[in-house]
Design a protein around this motif. Sequence first.
Motif, mmCIF file in Angstrom:
data_model
loop_
_atom_site.group_PDB
_atom_site.id
_atom_site.type_symbol
_atom_site.label_atom_id
_atom_site.label_comp_id
_atom_site.label_asym_id
_atom_site.label_seq_id
_atom_site.Cartn_x
_atom_site.Cartn_y
_atom_site.Cartn_z
ATOM 1 N N LEU A 69 0.818 -1.211 0.000
ATOM 2 C CA LEU A 69 0.000 0.000 0.000
ATOM 3 C C LEU A 69 0.853 1.263 0.000
ATOM 4 C CD1 LEU A 69 -2.810 -0.976 2.520
ATOM 5 C CD2 LEU A 69 -3.073 -0.533 0.087
ATOM 6 N N THR A 70 1.935 1.268 0.747
ATOM 7 C CA THR A 70 2.810 2.423 0.817
ATOM 8 C C THR A 70 3.449 2.708 -0.536
ATOM 9 O OG1 THR A 70 3.261 1.983 3.138
ATOM 10 C CG2 THR A 70 4.794 3.417 2.007
ATOM 11 N N VAL A 71 3.941 1.675 -1.203
ATOM 12 C CA VAL A 71 4.549 1.848 -2.522
ATOM 13 C C VAL A 71 3.493 2.304 -3.529
ATOM 14 C CG1 VAL A 71 5.648 0.626 -4.444
ATOM 15 C CG2 VAL A 71 6.436 0.249 -2.105
ATOM 16 N N SER A 72 2.314 1.710 -3.487
ATOM 17 C CA SER A 72 1.239 2.090 -4.412
ATOM 18 C C SER A 72 0.833 3.546 -4.219
ATOM 19 C CB SER A 72 0.018 1.194 -4.207
ATOM 20 O OG SER A 72 0.340 -0.141 -4.488
ATOM 21 N N LEU A 73 0.743 3.975 -2.977
ATOM 22 C CA LEU A 73 0.350 5.355 -2.685
ATOM 23 C C LEU A 73 1.367 6.354 -3.242
ATOM 24 C CD1 LEU A 73 -1.762 7.097 -1.287
ATOM 25 C CD2 LEU A 73 -0.417 6.912 0.799
ATOM 26 N N GLN A 74 2.639 6.009 -3.192
ATOM 27 C CA GLN A 74 3.669 6.894 -3.730
ATOM 28 C C GLN A 74 3.575 7.026 -5.243
ATOM 29 O OE1 GLN A 74 7.304 5.153 -2.293
ATOM 30 N NE2 GLN A 74 7.067 6.014 -0.253
ATOM 31 N N ARG A 75 2.985 6.044 -5.909
ATOM 32 C CA ARG A 75 2.905 6.052 -7.368
ATOM 33 C C ARG A 75 1.628 6.686 -7.902
ATOM 34 N NH1 ARG A 75 4.681 0.626 -9.964
ATOM 35 N NH2 ARG A 75 5.348 2.059 -11.580
ATOM 36 N N VAL A 76 0.707 7.090 -7.050
ATOM 37 C CA VAL A 76 -0.564 7.664 -7.501
ATOM 38 C C VAL A 76 -0.363 8.897 -8.385
ATOM 39 C CG1 VAL A 76 -2.659 8.840 -6.695
ATOM 40 C CG2 VAL A 76 -1.998 6.654 -5.709
ATOM 41 N N PRO A 77 0.453 9.888 -8.003
ATOM 42 C CA PRO A 77 0.628 11.051 -8.889
ATOM 43 C C PRO A 77 1.163 10.663 -10.272
ATOM 44 C CG PRO A 77 1.457 11.549 -6.708
ATOM 45 C CD PRO A 77 1.147 10.080 -6.729
ATOM 46 N N GLU A 78 2.073 9.707 -10.313
ATOM 47 C CA GLU A 78 2.628 9.238 -11.591
ATOM 48 C C GLU A 78 1.538 8.620 -12.477
ATOM 49 O OE1 GLU A 78 5.342 5.404 -12.762
ATOM 50 O OE2 GLU A 78 5.908 6.523 -10.973
ATOM 51 N N VAL A 79 0.682 7.811 -11.883
ATOM 52 C CA VAL A 79 -0.409 7.171 -12.633
ATOM 53 C C VAL A 79 -1.401 8.222 -13.112
ATOM 54 C CG1 VAL A 79 -2.371 5.590 -12.438
ATOM 55 C CG2 VAL A 79 -0.152 4.949 -11.474
ATOM 56 N N LEU A 80 -1.756 9.163 -12.255
ATOM 57 C CA LEU A 80 -2.696 10.217 -12.651
ATOM 58 C C LEU A 80 -2.125 11.077 -13.776
ATOM 59 C CD1 LEU A 80 -4.137 11.354 -9.211
ATOM 60 C CD2 LEU A 80 -5.227 9.933 -10.944
ATOM 61 N N LYS A 81 -0.831 11.332 -13.732
ATOM 62 C CA LYS A 81 -0.198 12.097 -14.805
ATOM 63 C C LYS A 81 -0.263 11.326 -16.122
ATOM 64 C CE LYS A 81 4.034 14.546 -16.086
ATOM 65 N NZ LYS A 81 3.794 14.352 -17.472
ATOM 66 N N ALA A 82 -0.012 10.021 -16.068
ATOM 67 C CA ALA A 82 -0.083 9.205 -17.278
ATOM 68 C C ALA A 82 -1.499 9.217 -17.860
ATOM 69 C CB ALA A 82 0.347 7.779 -16.981
ATOM 70 N N ILE A 83 -2.497 9.145 -16.998
ATOM 71 C CA ILE A 83 -3.882 9.201 -17.467
ATOM 72 C C ILE A 83 -4.164 10.576 -18.065
ATOM 73 C CG2 ILE A 83 -6.298 9.194 -16.722
ATOM 74 C CD1 ILE A 83 -5.457 7.112 -14.609
ATOM 75 N N GLY A 84 -3.655 11.627 -17.431
ATOM 76 C CA GLY A 84 -3.841 12.982 -17.938
ATOM 77 C C GLY A 84 -3.195 13.178 -19.298
#
Length: 102
Positions: A69-84
């Motif tokens: 969960l900690t690693v996944s949470l750190q990657r949220v901005p990266e994933v949202l940027k890719a979707i954007g």
Amino acid sequence: CAILAQTGIAGSVEIGTGCQIGGQVAIKDHIKIGNGVKIVSKSAVMNDLKDGDVVAGIPAIPFTQWKRLTVSLQRVPEVLKAIGDVKTFTGASKSWWQRLFS
């Protein structure tokens, strides 16, 4: 048992033998902690723990799950940027979360 500094243990808690409890841990009242349990620092134990459990987080969850969960949470901005980037490429307007992270 080894109990480090600033650990709060509420009333009627039963702690087994050979436990390791990190600093700044909070343990709710009427909890049973089994033998050999390890509780990572800055955790909050809200439920009974079985023998040999290793837990972390608030509320305390199995350590392996907490790491994921900690690693996944750190990657949220990266994933949202890719979707954007995909939405921008297709010509769609920015959504609320794109404005938040840009």
